[in-house]
Design a protein around this motif. Structure first.
Motif, PDB file in Angstrom:
ATOM      1  N   MET A 264       0.820  -1.207   0.000  1.00 29.07           N
ATOM      2  CA  MET A 264       0.000   0.000   0.000  1.00 29.07           C
ATOM      3  C   MET A 264       0.854   1.257   0.000  1.00 29.07           C
ATOM      4  O   MET A 264       0.524   2.246  -0.654  1.00 29.07           O
ATOM      5  N   ALA A 265       1.975   1.217   0.698  1.00 33.07           N
ATOM      6  CA  ALA A 265       2.878   2.370   0.703  1.00 33.07           C
ATOM      7  C   ALA A 265       3.468   2.605  -0.683  1.00 33.07           C
ATOM      8  O   ALA A 265       3.588   3.745  -1.140  1.00 33.07           O
ATOM      9  N   ASP A 266       3.835   1.537  -1.367  1.00 30.81           N
ATOM     10  CA  ASP A 266       4.389   1.653  -2.716  1.00 30.81           C
ATOM     11  C   ASP A 266       3.359   2.261  -3.668  1.00 30.81           C
ATOM     12  O   ASP A 266       3.670   3.182  -4.440  1.00 30.81           O
TER      13      ASP A 266
ATOM     14  N   ALA B  53       3.188   6.220  -5.485  1.00 29.26           N
ATOM     15  CA  ALA B  53       2.992   6.445  -6.919  1.00 29.26           C
ATOM     16  C   ALA B  53       1.767   7.320  -7.162  1.00 29.26           C
ATOM     17  O   ALA B  53       1.799   8.231  -8.001  1.00 29.26           O
ATOM     18  N   GLN B  54       0.683   7.064  -6.429  1.00 31.81           N
ATOM     19  CA  GLN B  54      -0.537   7.830  -6.639  1.00 31.81           C
ATOM     20  C   GLN B  54      -0.369   9.295  -6.248  1.00 31.81           C
ATOM     21  O   GLN B  54      -0.924  10.193  -6.885  1.00 31.81           O
ATOM     22  N   ALA B  55       0.415   9.542  -5.197  1.00 35.05           N
ATOM     23  CA  ALA B  55       0.625  10.906  -4.729  1.00 35.05           C
ATOM     24  C   ALA B  55       1.707  11.633  -5.518  1.00 35.05           C
ATOM     25  O   ALA B  55       1.989  12.805  -5.254  1.00 35.05           O
TER      26      ALA B  55
ATOM     27  N   GLU C 224      11.388  -8.404  -7.299  1.00 32.99           N
ATOM     28  CA  GLU C 224      10.098  -8.782  -6.722  1.00 32.99           C
ATOM     29  C   GLU C 224       9.109  -7.631  -6.803  1.00 32.99           C
ATOM     30  O   GLU C 224       7.922  -7.832  -7.070  1.00 32.99           O
ATOM     31  N   ASN C 225       9.581  -6.420  -6.586  1.00 34.30           N
ATOM     32  CA  ASN C 225       8.716  -5.246  -6.632  1.00 34.30           C
ATOM     33  C   ASN C 225       8.024  -5.115  -7.988  1.00 34.30           C
ATOM     34  O   ASN C 225       6.817  -4.858  -8.073  1.00 34.30           O
TER      35      ASN C 225
END
Length: 481
Positions: A52-54, A58-60, A182-183
């Motif tokens: 969720m942090a990742d 990106a969204q912000a 993995e990301n």
């Protein structure tokens, strides 16, 4: 009666549909915007909160700096300063590292986290930078690779397209999410495909730190969650395949693809893994190319190669034999204003065969020139050694020497030197005389990132390994144990 929405993210105890995931991500993005965050670092174990942090970063429109939890305090400090990180998100225990820095409660996916503001000076970043991945490379000082959203989306689309025939619906994250491979390939691509990502704490898949691995725990996790796909490092695959062969168990039939990368794999390991039910397929990539570039796939598979280029990637070989890539390149290194060229020289030697499969021979800078003037890639010899069931890790030396030498670590600590000697003899039988190992020593301990003897993805720190074993390597040969 309406069916419950399919889970998109789970950790074995809680799951999130797309709508639930989006709500959590939106809420966190709002918090980060309100904080005035520009560059955020995450420092936490695998789990829904990391994902969720990742996504929220990106969204912000923030720059995300994922930091592996196994980085040393010195490496973390270097990364934070080099990237101009102004906010750190992680467990509350981390707050003690930066006493006096303003902190704020931040609950993500039901996990109590600490949002901490750091007094770092902003640094100039390449235009469009969305993520900075730090890799220890060949030294202990992490190197910042700046990636933009376009490259990350290109590789995501390429993976979704290439893996579409497998219809992967459940991916188990077995590597740290802070590791770019993995990301991107284990999180961004499955989520874009609508597959469920299973993100367990790393100890639940057998990983402790960057190099301690328990294959029995991985097997238990795979049996419980029945994933369709995973990504492993070669040393993890080697240990898991050996454990299955030793116990007589098999990998669950749910698996359709176990991608293996980070270092050379070799035909013997791929065949040994498949013999116990692990559908292992070798790939190749680098951080500067935003992760994976080539991959073997069912129907387009050549063990011993790194596979064919994926849809997003272009690969060629220079006149000097160096592999060059294009198509999803990074924006530049931290602290270096130079933009990368259109074709990035990887530093890896190799060739592309008539059928389009890429073969990687080793690092250009590692090539040894023996006292007899023969050029030898140590990775070639090391792959042959690690292809033996008794050898877990191997580093080969021989610059300006009449013969090659090696430092070896067994797959099981209790294996006697005679087992290693037999393994060297069998590996030598597959190599020309100038590439055979004439002198070897048993390593004093497993090569680990914590000890400074390997990178996070298991590549050996050659200089460190050599200096630790210099006296033993200089002693009379022990290859006749």
């Amino acid at each position: 009666m309406n069916a419950a929405p399919a889970p998109l993210l789970s950790n074995g105890r809680q799951s999130f549909s797309r709508a639930e995931l989006d709500a959590e991500v939106n809420a966190l993005a709002d918090v980060l915007r309100a904080q005035g965050t520009r560059v955020i670092a995450t420092l936490m174990d695998n789990g829904p909160a990391w994902v969720m942090a990742d996504l929220a970063a990106a969204q912000a429109g923030l720059v995300h700096v994922p930091l592996p939890v196994f980085f040393t305090a010195q490496q973390i400090g270097h990364a934070l300063q080099a990237a101009g990180v102004d906010t750190v998100l992680g467990p509350w225990a981390l707050a003690a590292r930066w006493p006096g820095a303003p902190t704020q409660d931040c609950e993500v996916a039901g996990q109590a986290l600490c949002l901490q503001r750091l007094p770092m000076l902003p640094v100039a970043l390449p235009a469009g930078t969305a993520k900075i991945t730090f890799t220890s490379g060949t030294t202990g000082t992490p190197k910042g690779v700046c990636l933009d959203g376009e490259a990350l989306q290109a590789i995501t689309r390429g993976l979704v397209q290439a893996l579409a025939p497998l219809d992967i619906r459940r991916h188990l994250c077995a590597l740290p999410l802070a590791v770019l491979l993995e990301n991107v390939a284990g999180l961004m691509a499955p989520l874009a495909h609508g597959a469920e990502c299973i993100v367990l704490p790393l100890q639940d898949v057998g990983l402790v730190g960057s190099s301690s691995f328990d294959p029995a725990r991985l097997q238990a996790a795979v049996v419980r969650h029945q994933p369709h796909s995973m990504i492993l490092l070669p040393q993890m695959l080697r240990a898991w395949a050996a454990w299955l062969a030793h116990t007589g168990e098999r990998a669950p039939a749910s698996l359709r693809m176990v991608a293996v990368g980070g270092a050379s794999v070799g035909t013997p390991l791929v065949e040994a893994a498949r013999a116990v039910g692990i559908p292992a397929f070798e790939g190749y990539g680098l951080s500067e190319g935003a992760s994976v570039q080539t991959l073997n796939l069912p129907g387009a598979d050549r063990p011993g190669s790194a596979g064919k280029p994926l849809p997003h990637a272009r690969v060629r070989v220079s006149a000097e034999g160096e592999i060059e890539v294009a198509g999803s390149l990074f924006k530049g290194y931290l602290g270096d204003a130079a933009a990368p060229p259109a074709w990035w020289p990887t530093g890896d030697l190799g060739h592309i065969d008539a059928d389009g499969f890429v073969h990687v021979r080793g690092r250009r800078k590692h090539v040894l020139i023996t006292a007899f003037g023969r050029n030898v890639s140590p990775e070639w010899v090391e792959t042959a050694l690690r292809g033996e069931p008794a050898v877990a890790q191997a580093v080969v030396f021989g610059e300006a020497q009449p013969a090659l030498s090696a430092v070896l670590w067994p797959t099981r600590a209790e294996l006697p030197d005679s087992a290693l000697a037999a393994a060297v003899e069998r590996a030598n039988a597959t190599l020309p005389d100038y590439a055979q190992v004439h002198h070897w020593v048993r390593a004093s301990a497993p090569f680990s990132a914590e000890a400074g003897m390997s990178t996070a993805n298991g590549r050996p720190q050659r200089e460190a390994v050599f200096h630790l074993h210099a006296d033993a390597l200089a002693a009379p040969a022990i290859g006749t144990h």
